[in-house]
Structure formats: C-alpha cells, structure tokens
Design a protein around this motif. Structure first.
Motif, PDB file in Angstrom:
ATOM      1  N   ARG A 196       0.835  -1.198   0.000  1.00 39.60           N
ATOM      2  CA  ARG A 196       0.000   0.000   0.000  1.00 39.60           C
ATOM      3  C   ARG A 196       0.869   1.247   0.000  1.00 39.60           C
ATOM      4  NH1 ARG A 196      -4.091  -1.447   4.796  1.00 39.60           N
ATOM      5  NH2 ARG A 196      -3.566   0.690   5.302  1.00 39.60           N
ATOM      6  N   PRO A 219       1.802   5.296   0.912  1.00 41.30           N
ATOM      7  CA  PRO A 219       1.858   5.986   2.199  1.00 41.30           C
ATOM      8  C   PRO A 219       0.560   6.687   2.561  1.00 41.30           C
ATOM      9  CG  PRO A 219       3.321   7.026   0.590  1.00 41.30           C
ATOM     10  CD  PRO A 219       2.786   5.784  -0.027  1.00 41.30           C
ATOM     11  N   VAL A 249      -1.896   4.130   3.984  1.00 44.08           N
ATOM     12  CA  VAL A 249      -1.524   3.759   5.357  1.00 44.08           C
ATOM     13  C   VAL A 249      -1.999   4.842   6.326  1.00 44.08           C
ATOM     14  CG1 VAL A 249       0.419   3.354   6.913  1.00 44.08           C
ATOM     15  CG2 VAL A 249       0.434   2.359   4.629  1.00 44.08           C
ATOM     16  N   ALA A 264      -5.725   4.774   6.896  1.00 49.45           N
ATOM     17  CA  ALA A 264      -6.131   3.660   7.752  1.00 49.45           C
ATOM     18  C   ALA A 264      -5.929   4.002   9.231  1.00 49.45           C
ATOM     19  CB  ALA A 264      -5.346   2.405   7.390  1.00 49.45           C
TER      20      ALA A 264
END
Length: 70
Positions: free
Chosen positions: A2, A4, A7, A10
């Motif tokens: 994934r 940045p 991330v 999330a």
C-alpha cells in the motif's frame, strides 16, 4: 504494497464511521430513593447523598456509605 497515503488513511478516522449496532445501556440496580443533603462522615461537610431503600446513604462526592440510623 500500500502507498503511504493509504496507510495514513487507515490510521486516522475519517469521521464518517457509524456504529452498525445500537449502543446498549446498562441499568444499574442501586435500589435508591430520592436523595437528601446530609453531613458526610468522611468529609465532615454537608453533601448530597443517595438514600437507598434500606435507609443507608451514599455520598455522591466520595461514595462513602453511611448505614441506616447512623
């Protein structure tokens, strides 16, 4: 793998989340009557007390329980 930004998204909530199930409220069975103001034996100050069905009083500030008739 994934990127940045994915991330970071999330980790940080978007603010659009809604609970799927309703919150459950827990009923406390304290068996209490309407309260009264009385001198708290622990603090030696007049405080509001919850009066329980058996006559005992519980201080709302420090939670000290005074037995009935005391």
């Amino acid at each position: 793998m994934r990127g940045p930004l994915a991330v970071l998204r999330a980790l940080v909530p978007s603010g659009r989340h809604r609970a799927t199930t309703p919150a459950v409220l827990i009923a406390l069975d304290l068996d209490a009557e309407p309260g009264e103001f009385a001198v708290c034996p622990a603090e030696q100050v007049v405080r509001y007390h919850a009066v329980q069905a058996d006559g005992a009083r519980r201080c709302w500030t420090c939670s000290t329980v005074t037995e009935a008739g005391a």
